[in-house]
Design a protein around this motif. Structure first.
Motif: not given
Lengths: 501, 374
Positions: A267-286
């Motif tokens: 569902t998240r489109m990331i490999p099994v067992g990897t940490d899902a890190l959400s950056p503090a800012p959106h990297h396209d919104i400054y």
């Protein structure tokens, strides 16, 4: 070598006279408190007071009490301060926690009172008269343009079609699949559909199995972009850009790899067992102009569905909200500092941000001063505990409220604040299959429907007492609120008069 | 000291914002063929409603009463003293070309005392001021009236439309009619009001009708949605300055009809909107879309709470109830004349044998429109 210096928070006591040694407690505890060695034993140090064992012990043999251990009293150095220091002296890390802040900050809702009719205006009986809670979320034009056809029949020219219809002004707040279980998402989706309201996916995408609930779902697009693809963006009635979260304004998120199983991974489109890190800012919104680009990119991707922007309530929230409205958002979601989380550093959760009640009041007033209140709907969330809170939030200016913690409590959550451990014995904030299975989505949905229906009934009763029969007559109607025990500055900011005036 | 400071702090709320709940009697008539009706007729109708008032406020609005000045805004102003009059007249001189100013004629009657200075002026905005501010004449007048009412001490413009006038005072409606010598006026529309304030500041300006430009409102009831109606109007520059919730009715009509261009009957759908269950079952997509749009866009303009009001304007008169009819309103017709009142007795007092008498259903407006020119 010396072990931990931190005493247990709770004491688990098994009454061996009553205990029939069925071992249900061992199976039920997600935190591994119980063991069996000729009799049931309990390791109190692991207990979080989630009550799962107590509720499922057929013999009522388990008692959980607060550890009565005496500490030398000190008015500055509370027990929690001392424990925090011990924890950090032992771990060298940030203290993690879950759910909303548990510190006794002033709760503005508890200092607001609602009006009622007496003599000069009749109250209305909701059992006999229609009482309307229907609410539409989204941008409204400044006025309705009317065109009259050849036969003299008037018709509205400008459309409000893409507004989202809610049968009650309460929605389920974003809680991501990953932080909560699929069964939790299932329960929320089923309940939202039955209630005629919406659930929010949170930032972890939407399991394909829930796509059929698209009329009752708001999909979220957060800084990690987990599970975001074009089909997903169109799998709901609106898209929400999550900038911040009330429990952890200004910081990102971290879903540990242990919670990323096959389904979450897909569902998240990331490999099994990897940490899902959400950056503090959106990297396209400054800045605000970047937000505008994302808002319009999402509108383009969805055939111009409403776009919501979720922010944590911080000091300058009124100006930020005005910018968001002007950037093209249709909904502003204000998440107050009491809002919940699956995991947050305690220092952020407990000390950053401002109460939603105050943020809501200043945002509503600011948008009115600028004449753009109708451009956006406001959803207020972060600490809504009851229908009274809902009514007060709406009177302060909210179009609708979001409930997260209350929904989880309805599903059995005991507010143990250990969501980040992934051991939730109630099958809510966990991905362990044997725990997830405990939460029956249909059972959960029924409890959620019951809760929101109860609140809706109570809201109707409040409206009737106020002598009004439509929720829009309460919205922003601060004249029907009075403050008790708030200082004059806060009252001025809230634009609420003191009781007696 | 603390208490004093506190009082000072909230004096704004105590005075400007305090709503005065009131129950009342209403009556209105319009001769749709433009036939002139003497002011004594509406006074006679109101006399029978005396029981609905308590002598603390009565008033009337007549349309078509100033035919010889019909192109000018007729400003009825009350002044507490000559100082306020001087300040106000200076402000008016700067903004208006005043054709004529005179005292409003009145006779002293028992039951009416503390008479303020009552003057009327026939005036038009100075063309150069309009150009300077880039406003239409009507907008300019609304702004000027609001300026005077909020900034000039002891001064209150209580009527500002063309070829119409409001007459009101602290007293019962029938004595107010005698006081203002209404028998000396004729008009095609008259509305009247007798007031039962439950907490009165005893202020002449607080009596009904409330007027802004062409719109005059007499109202029985309480607008329980006042708080949000007021805040909604503020978004469009209206300032609710009076001691009552009735003014929001006048301002909302001005906003919806004059500024947003809604037809009167559609504006009524905003003020007393149909229930969603009725909108959902209209069966006609165009109507459903329209009523849905109106509710979604104008939710903050919905008048909620018990009310019956009669609104007069130059082209007609409308009576409207709240959407569950919590206050009485009766209508009747006789030939070209439409009557609306709180009670049938007040209609029969001035029209013995009406052609038709009916109780308008909740939220359904009764509209009388002038046919042709007057």
């Amino acid at each position: 070598m010396q072990g931990s210096l931190i005493p247990n928070e709770f004491v688990v006591d098994v009454d061996h006279q009553r205990c029939r040694r069925c071992k249900r407690c061992i199976l039920n505890c997600g935190f591994g408190v119980f063991d069996f060695q000729s009799m049931t034993t309990a390791d109190s140090s692991k207990c979080v007071a989630c009550h799962r064992c107590v509720m499922f012990c057929p013999e009522d043999a388990i008692t959980i009490t607060r550890n009565p251990l005496a500490f030398k009293e000190h008015s500055s150095w509370g027990i929690d301060s001392r424990k925090a220091i011990w924890k950090q002296a032992e771990s060298s890390g940030m203290i993690l926690t879950g759910m909303g802040t548990d510190l006794p900050w002033l709760n503005v809702f508890d200092h607001l009172l609602i009006d009622a009719c007496q003599v000069t205006n009749p109250s209305i009986d909701p059992l006999r008269e229609p009482m309307e809670l229907r609410t539409y979320l989204g941008r409204k034009p400044d006025k309705v343009e009317i065109e009259v056809d050849d036969k003299g029949k008037p018709r509205a020219v400008n459309s409000v079609e893409n507004n989202i219809k809610l049968e009650t002004p309460i929605i389920f707040s974003g809680m991501s699949y990953g932080s909560v279980s699929l069964n939790t998402h299932r329960a929320l989706a089923i309940a939202a559909q039955r209630l005629g309201t919406v659930m929010n996916t949170g930032e972890g995408g939407l399991h394909r199995e829930l796509y059929p609930y698209k009329d009752n779902i708001i999909v979220q697009c957060a800084s990690g972009r987990f599970g975001v693809h074009s089909e997903y963006l169109n799998a709901g009635v609106a898209v929400e850009i999550k900038i911040g979260q009330g429990a952890k304004p200004g910081i990102g998120g971290h879903l540990p790899g242990e919670k990323i199983g096959l389904e979450v991974s897909g569902t998240r489109m990331i490999p099994v067992g990897t940490d899902a890190l959400s950056p503090a800012p959106h990297h396209d919104i400054y800045s605000i102009e970047d937000l505008r680009q994302l808002i319009y990119a999402l509108k383009e991707a969805t055939g111009y569905k409403p776009v919501s922007v979720k922010i944590a309530t911080v000091h300058n929230v009124a100006a930020i909200a005005s910018g968001i409205a002007r950037a093209g958002a249709d909904i502003i979601y204000l998440d107050g500092f009491r809002g919940g989380t699956g995991a947050s550093p305690a220092v952020i959760r407990d000390h950053v941000g401002i109460p939603m009640e105050i943020a809501l009041a200043v945002v509503d007033s600011r948008l009115r001063q600028e004449g753009i209140r109708n451009w956006v709907s406001i959803i207020a969330a972060g600490g809504i505990r009851s229908s009274a809170d809902v009514a007060k939030a709406i009177a302060l200016g909210a179009d609708a409220v979001g409930v997260g913690t209350a929904a989880l409590i309805a599903l059995g959550c005991r507010l143990c604040q250990k969501c980040y451990t992934g051991n939730c014995s109630w099958g809510i904030a966990t991905q362990r299959p044997e725990l997830v299975d405990r939460l029956d989505p249909d059972w959960g949905a029924e409890r959620l429907v019951n809760l929101i229906n109860s609140w809706s009934l109570e809201l109707k009763e409040i409206l009737g007492a106020l002598g009004i029969n439509a929720i829009e007559s309460l919205r922003g109607n601060r004249e029907r609120l009075r403050a008790l025990g708030l200082d004059s500055t806060v009252m001025e900011i809230l634009e609420v008069k003191p009781a007696g005036v | 000291m603390i208490e004093l400071a506190f009082q000072e702090k909230f004096s704004k709320w105590r005075v400007d914002d305090a709503r005065v709940p009131a129950a009342c009697g209403l009556s209105g008539l319009i001769s749709q063929d433009g036939r002139a009706v003497g002011g004594e007729v509406i006074v006679e109708s109101m006399r029978i409603l005396r029981e609905r008032g308590n002598g603390l406020g009565g008033g009337y609005a007549g349309y078509g009463i100033y035919p010889e000045h019909k192109d000018y805004y007729a400003m009825h102003i009350m002044f507490e003293d000559f100082q306020g009059k001087k300040v106000c007249e200076e402000l008016m001189e700067a903004n208006l070309e005043i054709e004529m100013g005179e005292e409003i004629p009145y006779r002293l009657v028992e039951g009416i005392c503390d008479v303020p200075l009552l003057w009327r002026y026939y005036a038009l905005p100075r063309p150069e001021r309009l150009e300077g501010d880039g406003l239409q004449a009507d907008d300019f007048m609304v702004k000027l009236v609001m300026d005077i009412n909020t900034t000039v001490p002891g001064t209150f413009v209580f009527s500002s439309g063309k070829n119409m006038g409001v007459f009101k005072a602290v007293g019962s409606a029938d004595t107010v009619g005698e006081f203002y010598e209404l028998e000396n006026y004729t008009g095609y529309t008259w509305i009247g009001h007798d007031r039962f304030p439950t907490n009165t500041p005893g202020w002449w300006g607080g009596a009904h009708p409330f007027n802004i430009l062409d719109w005059s409102v007499v109202h029985n009831g309480e607008i329980s949605s006042y708080g949000i109606n007021k805040r909604y109007l503020e978004m469009f520059g209206y300032e609710c300055t009076l001691l009552t919730d009735t003014e929001v009715v006048a301002y909302l009509l001005d906003l919806l009809i004059r500024k947003h261009g809604l037809p009167l009957d559609i504006a009524c759908l905003v003020l007393a909107s149909p229930f969603w269950k009725d909108i959902d079952s209209l069966g006609d997509q165009t109507e459903e879309d329209l009523e849905k749009s109106l509710r979604i866009v104008y939710g903050s303009a919905l008048l909620n709470g018990p009310f019956a009001f009669i609104v007069g304007y130059s082209r007609g008169m409308v009576g409207l109830n709240d959407r569950v009819k919590l206050r009485p309103l009766v209508a009747a017709t006789k030939d070209e004349c439409l009557y609306v009142s709180s009670e049938e007795s007040a209609i029969r007092q001035i029209c013995r044998n009406p052609d038709r008498v009916w109780a308008p259903p909740a939220g359904h407006p009764v509209i009388g429109k002038l046919k042709g020119d007057v």
